[in-house]
Design a protein around this motif. Sequence first.
Motif, short mmCIF file in Angstrom:
data_model
loop_
_atom_site.label_atom_id
_atom_site.label_comp_id
_atom_site.label_asym_id
_atom_site.label_seq_id
_atom_site.Cartn_x
_atom_site.Cartn_y
_atom_site.Cartn_z
N ALA A 1 -59.10 -18.46 22.35
CA ALA A 1 -58.96 -19.91 22.42
C ALA A 1 -57.78 -20.34 23.26
O ALA A 1 -57.77 -21.40 23.84
N SER A 2 -56.76 -19.51 23.31
CA SER A 2 -55.56 -19.89 24.06
C SER A 2 -54.75 -18.65 24.38
O SER A 2 -54.98 -17.59 23.82
N GLN A 3 -53.79 -18.81 25.25
CA GLN A 3 -52.88 -17.71 25.54
C GLN A 3 -52.07 -17.34 24.31
O GLN A 3 -51.66 -16.20 24.17
N ALA A 4 -51.85 -18.28 23.42
CA ALA A 4 -51.04 -17.99 22.23
C ALA A 4 -51.73 -17.01 21.31
O ALA A 4 -51.10 -16.41 20.46
N ALA A 5 -53.04 -16.83 21.47
CA ALA A 5 -53.76 -15.88 20.64
C ALA A 5 -53.39 -14.45 21.02
O ALA A 5 -53.55 -13.54 20.24
N VAL A 6 -52.92 -14.23 22.23
CA VAL A 6 -52.46 -12.92 22.63
C VAL A 6 -50.94 -12.93 22.62
O VAL A 6 -50.31 -13.93 22.93
N PRO A 7 -50.34 -11.81 22.21
CA PRO A 7 -48.88 -11.78 22.15
C PRO A 7 -48.27 -12.08 23.51
O PRO A 7 -48.80 -11.67 24.53
N GLN A 8 -47.19 -12.80 23.50
CA GLN A 8 -46.50 -13.16 24.73
C GLN A 8 -45.09 -12.61 24.65
O GLN A 8 -44.38 -12.87 23.69
N GLU A 9 -44.69 -11.86 25.67
CA GLU A 9 -43.40 -11.19 25.63
C GLU A 9 -42.44 -11.80 26.65
O GLU A 9 -42.83 -12.09 27.77
N THR B 1 -38.61 -10.91 28.33
CA THR B 1 -37.72 -9.76 28.46
C THR B 1 -36.40 -10.19 29.11
O THR B 1 -36.34 -11.16 29.86
N LEU B 2 -35.37 -9.44 28.76
CA LEU B 2 -34.04 -9.67 29.32
C LEU B 2 -33.36 -8.31 29.45
O LEU B 2 -33.40 -7.51 28.52
N GLU B 3 -32.78 -8.03 30.62
CA GLU B 3 -32.02 -6.81 30.80
C GLU B 3 -30.56 -7.17 30.90
O GLU B 3 -30.16 -8.01 31.69
N VAL B 4 -29.78 -6.53 30.03
CA VAL B 4 -28.34 -6.74 30.00
C VAL B 4 -27.70 -5.36 30.16
O VAL B 4 -27.71 -4.56 29.22
N GLY B 5 -27.20 -5.08 31.36
CA GLY B 5 -26.70 -3.74 31.63
C GLY B 5 -27.86 -2.76 31.52
O GLY B 5 -28.92 -2.96 32.11
N ASP B 6 -27.68 -1.71 30.72
CA ASP B 6 -28.76 -0.74 30.53
C ASP B 6 -29.56 -0.99 29.25
O ASP B 6 -30.30 -0.13 28.79
N THR B 7 -29.41 -2.18 28.66
CA THR B 7 -30.15 -2.55 27.46
C THR B 7 -31.30 -3.49 27.83
O THR B 7 -31.10 -4.47 28.53
N ARG B 8 -32.50 -3.13 27.36
CA ARG B 8 -33.68 -3.98 27.54
C ARG B 8 -33.96 -4.70 26.22
O ARG B 8 -34.07 -4.06 25.17
N ILE B 9 -34.07 -6.01 26.29
CA ILE B 9 -34.35 -6.82 25.11
C ILE B 9 -35.73 -7.42 25.31
O ILE B 9 -35.99 -8.06 26.33
N ARG B 10 -36.62 -7.19 24.34
CA ARG B 10 -37.98 -7.73 24.40
C ARG B 10 -38.21 -8.61 23.19
O ARG B 10 -37.91 -8.22 22.07
N ALA B 11 -38.74 -9.79 23.43
CA ALA B 11 -39.08 -10.70 22.34
C ALA B 11 -40.57 -11.05 22.47
O ALA B 11 -41.00 -11.53 23.52
N SER B 12 -41.34 -10.75 21.43
CA SER B 12 -42.77 -11.05 21.41
C SER B 12 -43.04 -12.09 20.34
O SER B 12 -42.43 -12.07 19.27
N VAL B 13 -43.99 -12.98 20.63
CA VAL B 13 -44.35 -14.05 19.72
C VAL B 13 -45.86 -14.09 19.59
O VAL B 13 -46.56 -14.01 20.59
N MET C 1 -44.97 -15.22 14.31
CA MET C 1 -44.05 -14.09 14.15
C MET C 1 -43.26 -13.91 15.44
O MET C 1 -43.83 -13.92 16.53
N LEU C 2 -41.96 -13.74 15.29
CA LEU C 2 -41.07 -13.40 16.40
C LEU C 2 -40.60 -11.97 16.16
O LEU C 2 -40.08 -11.66 15.08
N LEU C 3 -40.81 -11.10 17.13
CA LEU C 3 -40.42 -9.69 17.04
C LEU C 3 -39.50 -9.38 18.21
O LEU C 3 -39.88 -9.59 19.37
N VAL C 4 -38.28 -8.93 17.93
CA VAL C 4 -37.28 -8.65 18.96
C VAL C 4 -36.87 -7.18 18.88
O VAL C 4 -36.55 -6.69 17.80
N GLY C 5 -36.91 -6.51 20.02
CA GLY C 5 -36.48 -5.11 20.08
C GLY C 5 -35.46 -4.92 21.18
O GLY C 5 -35.58 -5.50 22.25
#
Length: 161
Positions: free
Chosen positions: A31-39, A41-53, A77-81
């Motif tokens: 029905a919408s893009q929101a039905a599929v997880p949307q990620e 991303t942010l790279e800070v130095g050598d750290t990758r931060i991913r947030a999925s909703v 749901m907000l999932l951050v790694g």
Amino acid sequence: MRTLVAPILGALLLGPALLAGCDSQPAPRVASQAAVPQEATLEVGDTRIRASVLQTSMLNDTVARQYGIERGDDIVMLLVGLREGAPAEEVSVPATVTATVTDLRGRKQVVEMHELASGELVDYVGTLQVSLPDTLAFEVSIARPGKPDSTMRFSREFFSR
């Protein structure tokens, strides 16, 4: 991608794809893009931060039960790694993750984030109730020991399915 995002999203996306081939009927349309997880991303130095909703109604029952997440179209749901290392050798990065969400009416909600461990990997997860349809503006703050704080800002649209 060695993260909890992969098992949760893999179970979510692969199941319907496999089932679609088992019937002569066409696969249901999203029905919408929101039905599929949307990620985001942010790279800070050598750290990758991913947030999925995603709307928790998209989680299968087993995954939702395993992680203690209530399912519903009106629950997001907000999932951050946070990860460091080569993709096949990623390790979790400890952090304090806080998040706020603002809807189109300007109402702000704090998302209570907590750790979600799977083996040696740790992600941060939180859920919130929404009134559909809506566009939500997320602000995720990440504090890592001995490192400067980071902030992610992104928006996502959500609809009734």
